[in-house]
Design a protein around this motif. Sequence first.
Motif, PDB file in Angstrom:
ATOM      1  N   UNK A 126       0.813  -1.200   0.000  1.00  0.00           N
ATOM      2  CA  UNK A 126       0.000   0.000   0.000  1.00  0.00           C
ATOM      3  C   UNK A 126       0.856   1.264   0.000  1.00  0.00           C
ATOM      4  N   UNK A 127       2.057   1.182   0.630  1.00  0.00           N
ATOM      5  CA  UNK A 127       2.892   2.367   0.754  1.00  0.00           C
ATOM      6  C   UNK A 127       3.425   2.823  -0.600  1.00  0.00           C
ATOM      7  N   UNK A 128       3.517   1.899  -1.574  1.00  0.00           N
ATOM      8  CA  UNK A 128       4.078   2.236  -2.874  1.00  0.00           C
ATOM      9  C   UNK A 128       3.031   2.787  -3.853  1.00  0.00           C
ATOM     10  N   UNK A 129       1.774   2.819  -3.451  1.00  0.00           N
ATOM     11  CA  UNK A 129       0.735   3.304  -4.343  1.00  0.00           C
ATOM     12  C   UNK A 129       0.854   4.811  -4.535  1.00  0.00           C
ATOM     13  N   UNK A 130       0.681   5.241  -5.759  1.00  0.00           N
ATOM     14  CA  UNK A 130       0.710   6.662  -6.074  1.00  0.00           C
ATOM     15  C   UNK A 130      -0.654   7.268  -5.764  1.00  0.00           C
ATOM     16  N   UNK A 131      -0.681   8.277  -4.913  1.00  0.00           N
ATOM     17  CA  UNK A 131      -1.953   8.896  -4.545  1.00  0.00           C
ATOM     18  C   UNK A 131      -2.677   9.484  -5.749  1.00  0.00           C
ATOM     19  N   UNK A 132      -1.935   9.813  -6.783  1.00  0.00           N
ATOM     20  CA  UNK A 132      -2.555  10.402  -7.968  1.00  0.00           C
ATOM     21  C   UNK A 132      -3.380   9.390  -8.754  1.00  0.00           C
ATOM     22  N   UNK A 133      -3.274   8.111  -8.406  1.00  0.00           N
ATOM     23  CA  UNK A 133      -4.057   7.095  -9.101  1.00  0.00           C
ATOM     24  C   UNK A 133      -5.512   7.106  -8.650  1.00  0.00           C
ATOM     25  N   UNK A 134      -5.801   7.723  -7.509  1.00  0.00           N
ATOM     26  CA  UNK A 134      -7.147   7.715  -6.947  1.00  0.00           C
ATOM     27  C   UNK A 134      -7.785   9.088  -7.077  1.00  0.00           C
ATOM     28  N   UNK A 135      -9.074   9.131  -7.012  1.00  0.00           N
ATOM     29  CA  UNK A 135      -9.738  10.424  -6.950  1.00  0.00           C
ATOM     30  C   UNK A 135      -9.339  11.087  -5.640  1.00  0.00           C
TER      31      UNK A 135
END
Length: 252
Positions: free
Chosen positions: A1-10
């Motif tokens: 989860x830590x590697x997920x890019x926040x820009x991928x989500x609304x």
Amino acid sequence: MENLDRKEWLPTTRKEVELRGWDELDVIFFTGDAYVDHPSFGAAVIGRTLESVGLKVAIIPQPNWRDDLRDFKKMGKPRLFFGVSAGAMDSMVNKYTANKRLRSDDAYTPDARIDMRPDYPTIVYSNILKELYPDIPVIVGGIEASLRRLSHYDYWQDKLLPGILTHSHADILVYGAGEKAIKEIAYALQKGIKIEELSEIPQTVILQKDIQKKDKDIFLYSFEECLKDKKKNKRSILSISKRNPTSDRLKD
């Protein structure tokens, strides 16, 4: 989860909006569910639909309606409109058993908490937004709004109620799968058409005081008429269920 890019989500916070380099949002959605980016969650589907046509969309899940309303203020006001949905279930079915007892968990809330949404969020959220931002259109949708778009019997209050637009004071109700309708509304608002002029968009409901009758129009009995005669309420429901999805024009 830590590697997920926040820009991928609304975006759901002001910080996430800034990470995208946005100064202004086109649409802000409020939902009674947690934000889950999955096709079974209508708010996410509608948000992604509008994002796909180039709009800047944010979503605010389960805003706190009991404090100073900071959740309703943190994103400011959108350029086009606010969207409101109670969630993937009618809020009263979600919150209470058939015996009208409070359920012990909420499957659409982190940690299954049962205190994260009010009764009838569509009405509560819409009224807050209308009070804070009276000049910004509010569009409601989802199963709670869809099933309550006409005069209807409310099991929880044990009485007939008018269409939910009456108590929510929203501008337009989109019922059913609303991807196409919401894009038409957004397109019209971008062209500068006023929200009160959008009376012919299929799969929408509005309130009107004066209606010009057309040949193919089906007129429904008013709430007052349905109160006096239960059969008229049934005939209204049957009339609307027999025709193809189109714009329901209800007399105010």
